[in-house]
Design a protein around this motif. Structure first.
Motif, PDB file in Angstrom:
ATOM      1  N   VAL A  12       0.844  -1.191   0.000  1.00  0.00           N
ATOM      2  CA  VAL A  12       0.000   0.000   0.000  1.00  0.00           C
ATOM      3  C   VAL A  12       0.880   1.242   0.000  1.00  0.00           C
ATOM      4  O   VAL A  12       2.069   1.168   0.340  1.00  0.00           O
ATOM      5  CB  VAL A  12      -0.941   0.063   1.223  1.00  0.00           C
ATOM      6  N   GLN A  13       0.288   2.348  -0.348  1.00  0.00           N
ATOM      7  CA  GLN A  13       0.994   3.612  -0.263  1.00  0.00           C
ATOM      8  C   GLN A  13       0.852   4.186   1.139  1.00  0.00           C
ATOM      9  O   GLN A  13      -0.069   3.842   1.884  1.00  0.00           O
ATOM     10  CB  GLN A  13       0.452   4.592  -1.299  1.00  0.00           C
ATOM     11  N   ALA A  14       1.785   5.057   1.478  1.00  0.00           N
ATOM     12  CA  ALA A  14       1.730   5.717   2.782  1.00  0.00           C
ATOM     13  C   ALA A  14       0.372   6.387   2.975  1.00  0.00           C
ATOM     14  O   ALA A  14      -0.160   6.999   2.048  1.00  0.00           O
ATOM     15  CB  ALA A  14       2.850   6.745   2.891  1.00  0.00           C
ATOM     16  N   GLY A  15      -0.162   6.234   4.166  1.00  0.00           N
ATOM     17  CA  GLY A  15      -1.481   6.759   4.467  1.00  0.00           C
ATOM     18  C   GLY A  15      -2.594   5.752   4.284  1.00  0.00           C
ATOM     19  O   GLY A  15      -3.730   5.991   4.716  1.00  0.00           O
ATOM     20  N   GLY A  16      -2.283   4.637   3.665  1.00  0.00           N
ATOM     21  CA  GLY A  16      -3.275   3.609   3.409  1.00  0.00           C
ATOM     22  C   GLY A  16      -3.548   2.736   4.619  1.00  0.00           C
ATOM     23  O   GLY A  16      -2.972   2.932   5.698  1.00  0.00           O
ATOM     24  N   SER A  17      -4.424   1.746   4.413  1.00  0.00           N
ATOM     25  CA  SER A  17      -4.847   0.869   5.496  1.00  0.00           C
ATOM     26  C   SER A  17      -4.802  -0.588   5.057  1.00  0.00           C
ATOM     27  O   SER A  17      -4.941  -0.891   3.867  1.00  0.00           O
ATOM     28  CB  SER A  17      -6.276   1.201   5.945  1.00  0.00           C
ATOM     29  N   LEU A  18      -4.627  -1.454   6.009  1.00  0.00           N
ATOM     30  CA  LEU A  18      -4.713  -2.890   5.794  1.00  0.00           C
ATOM     31  C   LEU A  18      -5.355  -3.521   7.020  1.00  0.00           C
ATOM     32  O   LEU A  18      -5.223  -3.005   8.130  1.00  0.00           O
ATOM     33  CB  LEU A  18      -3.333  -3.520   5.583  1.00  0.00           C
ATOM     34  N   ARG A  19      -6.016  -4.649   6.795  1.00  0.00           N
ATOM     35  CA  ARG A  19      -6.579  -5.413   7.908  1.00  0.00           C
ATOM     36  C   ARG A  19      -6.008  -6.825   7.850  1.00  0.00           C
ATOM     37  O   ARG A  19      -6.276  -7.576   6.911  1.00  0.00           O
ATOM     38  CB  ARG A  19      -8.099  -5.462   7.835  1.00  0.00           C
ATOM     39  N   LEU A  20      -5.210  -7.155   8.850  1.00  0.00           N
ATOM     40  CA  LEU A  20      -4.612  -8.475   8.933  1.00  0.00           C
ATOM     41  C   LEU A  20      -5.517  -9.392   9.742  1.00  0.00           C
ATOM     42  O   LEU A  20      -6.150  -8.962  10.705  1.00  0.00           O
ATOM     43  CB  LEU A  20      -3.240  -8.401   9.584  1.00  0.00           C
ATOM     44  N   SER A  21      -5.538 -10.656   9.356  1.00  0.00           N
ATOM     45  CA  SER A  21      -6.321 -11.661  10.072  1.00  0.00           C
ATOM     46  C   SER A  21      -5.425 -12.802  10.516  1.00  0.00           C
ATOM     47  O   SER A  21      -4.438 -13.111   9.859  1.00  0.00           O
ATOM     48  CB  SER A  21      -7.430 -12.218   9.172  1.00  0.00           C
ATOM     49  N   CYS A  22      -5.798 -13.417  11.602  1.00  0.00           N
ATOM     50  CA  CYS A  22      -5.066 -14.565  12.129  1.00  0.00           C
ATOM     51  C   CYS A  22      -6.080 -15.621  12.513  1.00  0.00           C
ATOM     52  O   CYS A  22      -6.813 -15.459  13.499  1.00  0.00           O
ATOM     53  CB  CYS A  22      -4.228 -14.164  13.329  1.00  0.00           C
ATOM     54  N   ARG A  67      -2.948   4.322  15.616  1.00  0.00           N
ATOM     55  CA  ARG A  67      -3.063   3.940  14.202  1.00  0.00           C
ATOM     56  C   ARG A  67      -3.458   2.477  14.024  1.00  0.00           C
ATOM     57  O   ARG A  67      -3.809   2.061  12.915  1.00  0.00           O
ATOM     58  CB  ARG A  67      -1.729   4.179  13.481  1.00  0.00           C
ATOM     59  N   VAL A  68      -3.402   1.721  15.093  1.00  0.00           N
ATOM     60  CA  VAL A  68      -3.584   0.279  15.011  1.00  0.00           C
ATOM     61  C   VAL A  68      -4.623  -0.173  16.038  1.00  0.00           C
ATOM     62  O   VAL A  68      -4.666   0.362  17.152  1.00  0.00           O
ATOM     63  CB  VAL A  68      -2.233  -0.427  15.283  1.00  0.00           C
ATOM     64  N   THR A  69      -5.436  -1.147  15.647  1.00  0.00           N
ATOM     65  CA  THR A  69      -6.420  -1.712  16.569  1.00  0.00           C
ATOM     66  C   THR A  69      -6.399  -3.226  16.469  1.00  0.00           C
ATOM     67  O   THR A  69      -6.477  -3.777  15.369  1.00  0.00           O
ATOM     68  CB  THR A  69      -7.837  -1.213  16.240  1.00  0.00           C
ATOM     69  N   ILE A  70      -6.280  -3.874  17.618  1.00  0.00           N
ATOM     70  CA  ILE A  70      -6.380  -5.332  17.665  1.00  0.00           C
ATOM     71  C   ILE A  70      -7.795  -5.679  18.124  1.00  0.00           C
ATOM     72  O   ILE A  70      -8.342  -5.035  19.020  1.00  0.00           O
ATOM     73  CB  ILE A  70      -5.312  -5.949  18.604  1.00  0.00           C
ATOM     74  N   SER A  71      -8.373  -6.701  17.477  1.00  0.00           N
ATOM     75  CA  SER A  71      -9.736  -7.088  17.839  1.00  0.00           C
ATOM     76  C   SER A  71      -9.900  -8.592  17.669  1.00  0.00           C
ATOM     77  O   SER A  71      -9.058  -9.243  17.047  1.00  0.00           O
ATOM     78  CB  SER A  71     -10.764  -6.341  16.995  1.00  0.00           C
ATOM     79  N   LEU A  72     -11.007  -9.096  18.218  1.00  0.00           N
ATOM     80  CA  LEU A  72     -11.269 -10.534  18.223  1.00  0.00           C
ATOM     81  C   LEU A  72     -12.636 -10.841  17.654  1.00  0.00           C
ATOM     82  O   LEU A  72     -13.585 -10.084  17.844  1.00  0.00           O
ATOM     83  CB  LEU A  72     -11.248 -11.067  19.658  1.00  0.00           C
ATOM     84  N   ASP A  73     -12.711 -11.981  16.988  1.00  0.00           N
ATOM     85  CA  ASP A  73     -14.001 -12.602  16.685  1.00  0.00           C
ATOM     86  C   ASP A  73     -14.038 -13.840  17.567  1.00  0.00           C
ATOM     87  O   ASP A  73     -13.439 -14.867  17.244  1.00  0.00           O
ATOM     88  CB  ASP A  73     -14.081 -12.971  15.203  1.00  0.00           C
ATOM     89  N   ASN A  74     -14.695 -13.728  18.695  1.00  0.00           N
ATOM     90  CA  ASN A  74     -14.658 -14.811  19.680  1.00  0.00           C
ATOM     91  C   ASN A  74     -15.271 -16.101  19.135  1.00  0.00           C
ATOM     92  O   ASN A  74     -14.827 -17.195  19.488  1.00  0.00           O
ATOM     93  CB  ASN A  74     -15.390 -14.393  20.952  1.00  0.00           C
ATOM     94  N   PHE A  80      -7.756  -9.953  14.626  1.00  0.00           N
ATOM     95  CA  PHE A  80      -7.539  -9.014  13.545  1.00  0.00           C
ATOM     96  C   PHE A  80      -6.596  -7.899  13.997  1.00  0.00           C
ATOM     97  O   PHE A  80      -6.523  -7.565  15.177  1.00  0.00           O
ATOM     98  CB  PHE A  80      -8.867  -8.392  13.104  1.00  0.00           C
ATOM     99  N   LEU A  81      -5.907  -7.336  13.034  1.00  0.00           N
ATOM    100  CA  LEU A  81      -5.081  -6.164  13.286  1.00  0.00           C
ATOM    101  C   LEU A  81      -5.397  -5.141  12.202  1.00  0.00           C
ATOM    102  O   LEU A  81      -5.063  -5.351  11.044  1.00  0.00           O
ATOM    103  CB  LEU A  81      -3.596  -6.510  13.274  1.00  0.00           C
ATOM    104  N   GLN A  82      -6.064  -4.081  12.590  1.00  0.00           N
ATOM    105  CA  GLN A  82      -6.384  -2.997  11.659  1.00  0.00           C
ATOM    106  C   GLN A  82      -5.245  -1.989  11.679  1.00  0.00           C
ATOM    107  O   GLN A  82      -4.929  -1.435  12.728  1.00  0.00           O
ATOM    108  CB  GLN A  82      -7.697  -2.326  12.064  1.00  0.00           C
ATOM    109  N   LEU A  83      -4.646  -1.801  10.516  1.00  0.00           N
ATOM    110  CA  LEU A  83      -3.527  -0.868  10.383  1.00  0.00           C
ATOM    111  C   LEU A  83      -3.996   0.325   9.570  1.00  0.00           C
ATOM    112  O   LEU A  83      -4.401   0.180   8.417  1.00  0.00           O
ATOM    113  CB  LEU A  83      -2.354  -1.552   9.663  1.00  0.00           C
ATOM    114  N   ASN A  84      -3.948   1.495  10.152  1.00  0.00           N
ATOM    115  CA  ASN A  84      -4.341   2.720   9.473  1.00  0.00           C
ATOM    116  C   ASN A  84      -3.174   3.699   9.405  1.00  0.00           C
ATOM    117  O   ASN A  84      -2.195   3.569  10.144  1.00  0.00           O
ATOM    118  CB  ASN A  84      -5.517   3.379  10.207  1.00  0.00           C
ATOM    119  N   SER A  85      -3.302   4.671   8.514  1.00  0.00           N
ATOM    120  CA  SER A  85      -2.276   5.714   8.377  1.00  0.00           C
ATOM    121  C   SER A  85      -0.886   5.096   8.301  1.00  0.00           C
ATOM    122  O   SER A  85       0.037   5.511   9.003  1.00  0.00           O
ATOM    123  CB  SER A  85      -2.359   6.693   9.560  1.00  0.00           C
ATOM    124  N   LEU A  86      -0.765   4.110   7.436  1.00  0.00           N
ATOM    125  CA  LEU A  86       0.492   3.367   7.353  1.00  0.00           C
ATOM    126  C   LEU A  86       1.635   4.250   6.887  1.00  0.00           C
ATOM    127  O   LEU A  86       1.454   5.165   6.070  1.00  0.00           O
ATOM    128  CB  LEU A  86       0.328   2.165   6.424  1.00  0.00           C
TER     129      LEU A  86
END
Length: 131
Positions: A12-22, A67-74, A80-86
């Protein structure tokens, strides 16, 4: 055998976002903690975000705070790891980790980013941020 499978990385370009899953498989019991770590070429692995399941307390590295948020789907035990303003300095291989420990072990080893706490690791997903 417990396995963790990360996905969601990309370029992604700087300023973009990604959502990682585990997504885990093979759990016989739920982990006490889940964490996301990253490692850039030539650098040590560092903690990015983690969550202690006992109290749903989250921890973030100073470098990603806000810029980052960790969350769960119980229901699916998926993290998940939401990455913003990369930023370009966020470029790294991102790893998911689980602490399949007893409560006593967690209290001894400490919550957060201690790598001794986590005993199951994924293979990683690459995040590349261009300027």
């Amino acid at each position: 055998q417990v396995q963790l499978a990360e996905s969601g990385g990309g370029s992604v370009q700087a300023g973009g976002s990604l959502r990682l899953s585990c997504a885990p498989s093979g759990y016989t019991h739920k982990p006490m903690c889940m964490g996301w770590f990253r490692q850039a070429p030539g650098k040590e692995r560092e903690g990015v975000a983690s969550i202690y399941m006992g109290s749903n307390t989250t921890y973030y590295a100073d470098s990603v705070l806000g810029r980052v948020t960790i969350s769960l789907d119980n229901a699916k035990n998926t993290v998940f790891l939401q990455l913003n303003s990369l930023k370009p300095e966020d470029t790294a291989m991102y790893y998911c980790a689980a602490a399949l420990r007893t409560e006593g072990a967690v209290q001894t080893l400490g919550v957060g980013f201690g790598t001794l706490l986590y005993n199951v690791w994924g293979q990683g997903t690459q995040v590349t941020v261009s300027s």
